[in-house]
Design an enzyme around this catalytic site. Structure first.
Site, PDB file in Angstrom:
ATOM      1  N   ASP A   1     -13.997  -5.055  -2.328  1.00 24.88           N
ATOM      2  CA  ASP A   1     -13.914  -5.008  -0.861  1.00 24.88           C
ATOM      3  C   ASP A   1     -15.286  -5.353  -0.299  1.00 24.88           C
ATOM      4  O   ASP A   1     -16.286  -4.764  -0.711  1.00 24.88           O
ATOM      5  CB  ASP A   1     -13.513  -3.603  -0.387  1.00 24.88           C
TER       6      ASP A   1
ATOM      7  N   ASP B   1       0.873  -1.173   0.000  1.00 30.20           N
ATOM      8  CA  ASP B   1       0.000   0.000   0.000  1.00 30.20           C
ATOM      9  C   ASP B   1       0.907   1.219   0.000  1.00 30.20           C
ATOM     10  O   ASP B   1       1.752   1.378   0.887  1.00 30.20           O
ATOM     11  CB  ASP B   1      -0.881   0.014   1.248  1.00 30.20           C
TER      12      ASP B   1
END
Lengths: 194, 251
Positions: free
Chosen positions: B130, B11
């Protein structure tokens, strides 16, 4: 030594260029006939759809350029499939340099495309010098080349298929040597040393 | 045989690798290029980079970073974060990315998936989904897990496939950052309902968790971040363990 990468509307050419740089080789990306045919080695990459890619090649007479090549030429992924006779992908006549049919994976149980690392069974060929049998290479494809006399490596995804082909000066690999870690780098080095 | 893939995820925020719990409480985990090189040398099968603070003015930084990574690593890598258009993807591919991943932008405008598949091929298009539990039902969430949607996870995944997605990156917000294991049941359900590869993400804490998500969860690949960044699990040890458990991996 002059290496060219054929520029056309398919393929992640940048990855191939970076991979060549990592093994210390320079290459030129071009669609110029003279430049391609005067090179020592030709790389024909490809990711994309067969009929669109063939149409593009024909419009620019690159089909004839490839067919008339006498120096070592390496087709990668779709590039290899386009060197075959015909692809089931939108019923596309291809370049006919390998007497091989390209078919679609059909399976109720497998994921399609095949994405990931699969092992390759290599025959004795200069392209695989120093590459152990069952080495892993990175594949991304929904279509495959059938087994043939030109097969120099095979792999299995529910069925056996050709993951590398060779005839005269023409070579093709279904996997992506530019993304296949050390094994891929060895294969690219071997090609440049042909 | 096709091997199960182990995918470290980086990330990226402002050019650094960060990792949080349940998408918040970020902490620094190092230089992304150094980590990428380390992972490719240690046997990672692929890498995923998610630019979690991607904004318009920072896109240039991301494409420079992508280029740096591409020159150094010899395995495939996916880049995601803030991708809204065909042009966004062109820039990333020109700089050496192999695949891209879309998430919120695809939920907002599903046609984006088909536009990308048509221009670059399905093999290039990873849709990140997600998901979170609402009264026992898995639904899709966006904006890094902050925004609920009415979409059912199972239905959205099928729609993604129909629009031309090449792979699904499935992250359970319930599990992400907890190190308590992947969301095995929903991963299995989704992986068996679509014939494209599913990458399981969120919750990896032990080597057993990986075994579980590959066997009971039918995942084609498993993704994790912090356990790799902070060397709680070494990729090589993980792969040796999986091989002993009769799971096909590239060693």
């Amino acid at each position: 030594m002059k290496t060219v990468i054929i520029k056309y509307n398919a393929g992640n050419i940048q990855s191939v260029l970076f991979a060549l740089e990592r093994i210390g080789a320079q290459a030129v990306v071009t669609d110029d006939k003279e430049s391609i045919l005067s090179a020592d080695k030709i790389i024909f990459p490809g990711v994309g759809e067969a009929s669109t890619a063939m149409g593009y090649l024909k419009e620019r007479n690159l089909d004839q350029v490839i067919q008339s090549a006498t120096q070592p030429l390496l087709g990668i992924c779709l590039g290899m499939q386009l060197l075959c006779n015909h692809s089931e992908e939108n019923d596309t006549p291809c370049l006919g340099l390998f007497d091989v049919e390209v078919k679609k994976f059909t399976s109720d149980t497998l994921k399609i495309p095949q994405i990931g690392w699969n092992n390759i069974h290599v025959k004795d060929n200069p392209l695989f010098k120093g590459v152990a049998d069952n080495s892993y290479c990175y594949f991304v494809h929904s279509y495959y080349a059938e087994l043939s006399n030109s097969s120099i490596a095979t792999s299995n995804y529910e069925i056996d298929f050709s993951c590398a082909l060779a005839r005269d000066n023409f070579y093709g690999v279904q996997f992506h040597p530019e993304k296949s870690a050390e094994t891929g780098e060895q294969i690219l080095k071997n090609f440049l040393a042909l | 045989m096709l091997a199960k893939r182990i995918i470290p995820c980086l990330d990226i925020k402002d050019g650094r690798t960060v990792k949080g719990t349940n998408f918040v409480e970020l902490r620094d985990a190092g230089d992304p290029v150094e980590l990428a090189i380390r992972y490719s040398q240690e046997g990672a099968d692929e890498l995923v980079f998610l630019d979690i603070t991607a904004t318009v003015d920072k896109r240039k930084t991301l494409s420079d970073l992508v280029r740096k990574i591409a020159t150094h690593i010899n395995i495939p890598f996916t880049v995601g974060g803030g991708i809204n258009t065909v042009d966004d993807v062109s820039v990333l591919l020109e700089n050496g990315a192999d695949k891209i991943s879309v998430n919120t932008s695809a939920v907002k405008r599903p046609e984006l998936i088909s536009e990308l598949a048509k221009n670059f091929g399905s093999q290039c298009v990873v849709v990140a989904v997600d998901i979170k539990l609402f009264d026992g039902i898995w639904k899709v969430v966006t904006h890094g897990g902050r925004t609920p949607t009415p979409l059912l996870a199972t239905e959205w995944v099928k729609q993604c496939r129909d629009l031309g997605a090449g792979e699904i990156l499935l992250t359970s917000m319930e599990n992400d950052g907890t190190k308590a294991g992947f969301a095995v049941d929903i991963t299995a359900k989704i992986s068996q309902s679509v014939n494209i590869p599913v990458i399981a993400s969120g919750g990896a804490g032990s080597m057993e968790h990986f075994r579980e998500v590959f066997t009971r969860g039918y995942a084609d690949a498993a993704l994790a971040a912090s356990i790799f960044h902070f060397k709680e699990i070494e990729i090589k040890d993980l792969k040796e363990y999986l091989q002993k458990e009769n799971i096909v991996v590239r060693l």
